[in-house]
Write a protein that holds these residues in place. Structure first.
Motif, mmCIF file in Angstrom:
data_model
loop_
_atom_site.group_PDB
_atom_site.id
_atom_site.type_symbol
_atom_site.label_atom_id
_atom_site.label_comp_id
_atom_site.label_asym_id
_atom_site.label_seq_id
_atom_site.Cartn_x
_atom_site.Cartn_y
_atom_site.Cartn_z
ATOM 1 N N ARG A 87 -26.570 15.705 29.360
ATOM 2 C CA ARG A 87 -27.390 16.024 30.541
ATOM 3 C C ARG A 87 -28.636 15.169 30.575
ATOM 4 N NH1 ARG A 87 -26.850 22.450 31.815
ATOM 5 N NH2 ARG A 87 -24.596 22.510 31.595
ATOM 6 N N LEU A 88 -29.176 14.919 29.384
ATOM 7 C CA LEU A 88 -30.358 14.052 29.312
ATOM 8 C C LEU A 88 -30.007 12.651 29.807
ATOM 9 C CD1 LEU A 88 -33.331 13.832 28.314
ATOM 10 C CD2 LEU A 88 -32.397 12.906 26.204
ATOM 11 N N TRP A 89 -28.871 12.135 29.360
ATOM 12 C CA TRP A 89 -28.469 10.783 29.804
ATOM 13 C C TRP A 89 -28.329 10.755 31.315
ATOM 14 C CZ3 TRP A 89 -30.047 9.031 25.724
ATOM 15 C CH2 TRP A 89 -29.501 9.213 24.470
ATOM 16 N N LYS A 90 -27.766 11.827 31.851
ATOM 17 C CA LYS A 90 -27.494 11.808 33.293
ATOM 18 C C LYS A 90 -28.763 11.911 34.121
ATOM 19 C CE LYS A 90 -22.721 13.172 33.407
ATOM 20 N NZ LYS A 90 -21.786 14.305 33.406
ATOM 21 N N ILE A 91 -29.748 12.629 33.585
ATOM 22 C CA ILE A 91 -30.955 12.841 34.388
ATOM 23 C C ILE A 91 -31.928 11.669 34.256
ATOM 24 C CG2 ILE A 91 -32.534 13.996 32.781
ATOM 25 C CD1 ILE A 91 -33.101 15.991 34.947
ATOM 26 N N LEU A 122 -20.948 13.444 15.388
ATOM 27 C CA LEU A 122 -21.717 13.917 16.543
ATOM 28 C C LEU A 122 -22.575 12.791 17.103
ATOM 29 C CD1 LEU A 122 -22.799 16.135 18.412
ATOM 30 C CD2 LEU A 122 -24.498 16.646 16.683
ATOM 31 N N MET A 123 -23.240 12.047 16.215
ATOM 32 C CA MET A 123 -24.065 10.935 16.671
ATOM 33 C C MET A 123 -23.231 9.944 17.476
ATOM 34 S SD MET A 123 -27.091 11.503 15.745
ATOM 35 C CE MET A 123 -28.427 10.797 14.830
ATOM 36 N N ALA A 124 -22.041 9.671 16.970
ATOM 37 C CA ALA A 124 -21.164 8.714 17.649
ATOM 38 C C ALA A 124 -20.779 9.231 19.031
ATOM 39 C CB ALA A 124 -19.922 8.464 16.806
ATOM 40 N N ARG A 125 -20.485 10.541 19.094
ATOM 41 C CA ARG A 125 -20.090 11.101 20.395
ATOM 42 C C ARG A 125 -21.235 11.029 21.388
ATOM 43 N NH1 ARG A 125 -17.417 16.823 19.057
ATOM 44 N NH2 ARG A 125 -19.547 17.066 18.497
ATOM 45 N N ALA A 130 -23.731 8.209 26.083
ATOM 46 C CA ALA A 130 -24.791 7.385 26.666
ATOM 47 C C ALA A 130 -24.209 6.085 27.209
ATOM 48 C CB ALA A 130 -25.860 7.088 25.624
ATOM 49 N N GLU A 131 -23.333 5.475 26.423
ATOM 50 C CA GLU A 131 -22.691 4.236 26.871
ATOM 51 C C GLU A 131 -21.913 4.479 28.160
ATOM 52 O OE1 GLU A 131 -22.325 1.077 25.490
ATOM 53 O OE2 GLU A 131 -23.845 1.431 23.962
ATOM 54 N N GLY A 132 -21.196 5.597 28.170
ATOM 55 C CA GLY A 132 -20.401 5.929 29.349
ATOM 56 C C GLY A 132 -21.272 6.076 30.586
ATOM 57 N N VAL A 133 -22.400 6.763 30.413
ATOM 58 C CA VAL A 133 -23.300 6.973 31.549
ATOM 59 C C VAL A 133 -23.842 5.636 32.047
ATOM 60 C CG1 VAL A 133 -25.522 7.936 32.219
ATOM 61 C CG2 VAL A 133 -23.923 9.321 30.934
ATOM 62 N N ILE A 134 -24.223 4.763 31.083
ATOM 63 C CA ILE A 134 -24.724 3.438 31.491
ATOM 64 C C ILE A 134 -23.633 2.667 32.226
ATOM 65 C CG2 ILE A 134 -25.418 1.177 30.630
ATOM 66 C CD1 ILE A 134 -27.127 2.365 28.633
#
Lengths: 209, 144
Positions: free
Chosen positions: A76-80, B27-30, B35-39
């Motif tokens: 959610r943080l990434w998305k916001i 977990l860190m990797a996920r 984050a990569e996916g969102v970017i």
């Protein structure tokens, strides 16, 4: 990457060595991430995931579930990130709030299934081993925390384990500072009462009270 | 049964703080993968947006019509003329009628009979009165 020049506008932070990011605030990193900076994502992950997981694990007990919640909160943080409004809230406050809500939802669902499915605290084995002793203490505290009402548990964990100030807790839980004070006070008293029966196990016999 | 003292409770809290669970590498990797996916999705959207902004192809029939009329400037002129015609038609039918029919024909007769001063003030050299040339909105009001 084959991107138009306009997309690659997040260079300044990216070219810095990783250590340099330690001085950058969460918010600056988040905004940088919102502009497509992958290095900022790495730094934020390193910095915030342990906090988020620690808090969710205290609220949920179940390790796998706590990890799921941590991942969801970070997602959610990434998305916001692109819409993050500077100076409006602290990133960590915002995250604690998201985690609180996610955990509340999960606990509510779990309660629907019945209390039996929640893991029992470990047996109280007397042991001289210091590490084991400490784990027992922490487990006992966790078990006692689990007996508290949700709001009290959240407030106590945020105040005494996560080390947040009352105004910040008020923001996280969306209540007044006075309400936070009353919640933590009541929570602490309830904890003390719940743990009183386990003094010997906790090694607090010589409290002198 | 007595309660635990504040100090021992605080010690307990401190221990719990030290024993905070550490996130697994998995977990860190996920989290990083998210984050990569969102970017990646955001960059894809950005590229789509940039592509979108390039000039759009107009419908061929519409483009042909505009070209036949002489380009968009000519179409704009036509549109202006059309709006002006509509405004005149709505706003001043009396004026138009006067100009088109009676006024000028009558003026010769009246020119002889009225005094020089009166004609010069009221109608000038032509047979039109000043109000004949001013758009009137009476008709709009009275007909509505």
């Amino acid at each position: 990457m084959d991107l138009p020049a306009r997309v690659r506008y997040a260079d300044p932070v990216m070219t810095m060595p990783f250590d340099a990011l330690n001085d950058v605030s969460d918010e600056a990193l988040l905004i940088s991430f919102g502009n497509g900076d992958r290095e900022a994502a790495r730094a934020l992950t390193m910095r915030l995931t342990p906090k988020v997981l620690g808090y969710s694990a205290r609220l949920l007990r179940d390790r796998a579930e706590a990890e799921d919640v941590a991942q969801e909160a970070m997602l959610r943080l990434w998305k916001i990130a692109p819409e993050w409004r500077q100076g409006e809230a602290q990133v960590s406050t915002w995250l604690y709030r998201v985690v609180t809500n996610l955990c509340t939802d999960r606990l509510r669902k779990k309660r629907g299934k019945g209390l039996d499915e929640i893991a029992e605290p470990e047996d109280e084995r007397p042991s001289q081993d210091a590490v084991l002793m400490q784990r027992q203490r922490v487990d006992a505290l966790q078990a006692a925390l689990d007996t508290l009402p949700d709001r009290q548990r959240e407030a106590v964990v945020l105040r005494h384990i996560e080390g947040l100030g009352n105004p910040e807790i008020a923001e996280v839980l969306d209540i007044s500072v006075e309400a936070v004070e009353s919640l933590t006070a009541r929570g602490k008293r309830a904890l003390a009462k719940a743990l009183a029966s386990q003094r010997e196990i906790l090694g607090f016999e010589s409290d002198g009270s | 049964m007595t309660e635990l003292t504040d100090s021992s409770l605080d010690a307990l809290f401190a221990q719990a703080r030290d024993a905070a669970p550490l996130p697994s590498g998995d977990l860190m990797a996920r989290v990083l993968a998210d984050a990569e996916g969102v970017i990646a999705t955001r960059e894809a959207e950005e590229i789509a947006r940039i592509k979108d902004r390039q000039p759009k192809q107009r419908h061929p029939v519409l483009a042909a019509m505009v070209a036949a009329l002489g380009g968009w400037r000519a179409v704009a002129g036509l549109a202006t003329a059309g709006v002006a015609g509509l405004a005149i038609g709505l706003g001043a039918p009396m004026t138009v009628t006067t100009l088109a029919t009676g006024g000028y024909a009558d003026s010769d007769a009246s020119y002889e009979t009225t005094s020089y001063e009166a004609t010069s003030y009221d109608a000038g050299e032509s047979g039109y009165a000043l109000d004949d040339l001013v758009p009137s909105f009476y008709d709009l009001a009275s007909e509505g």
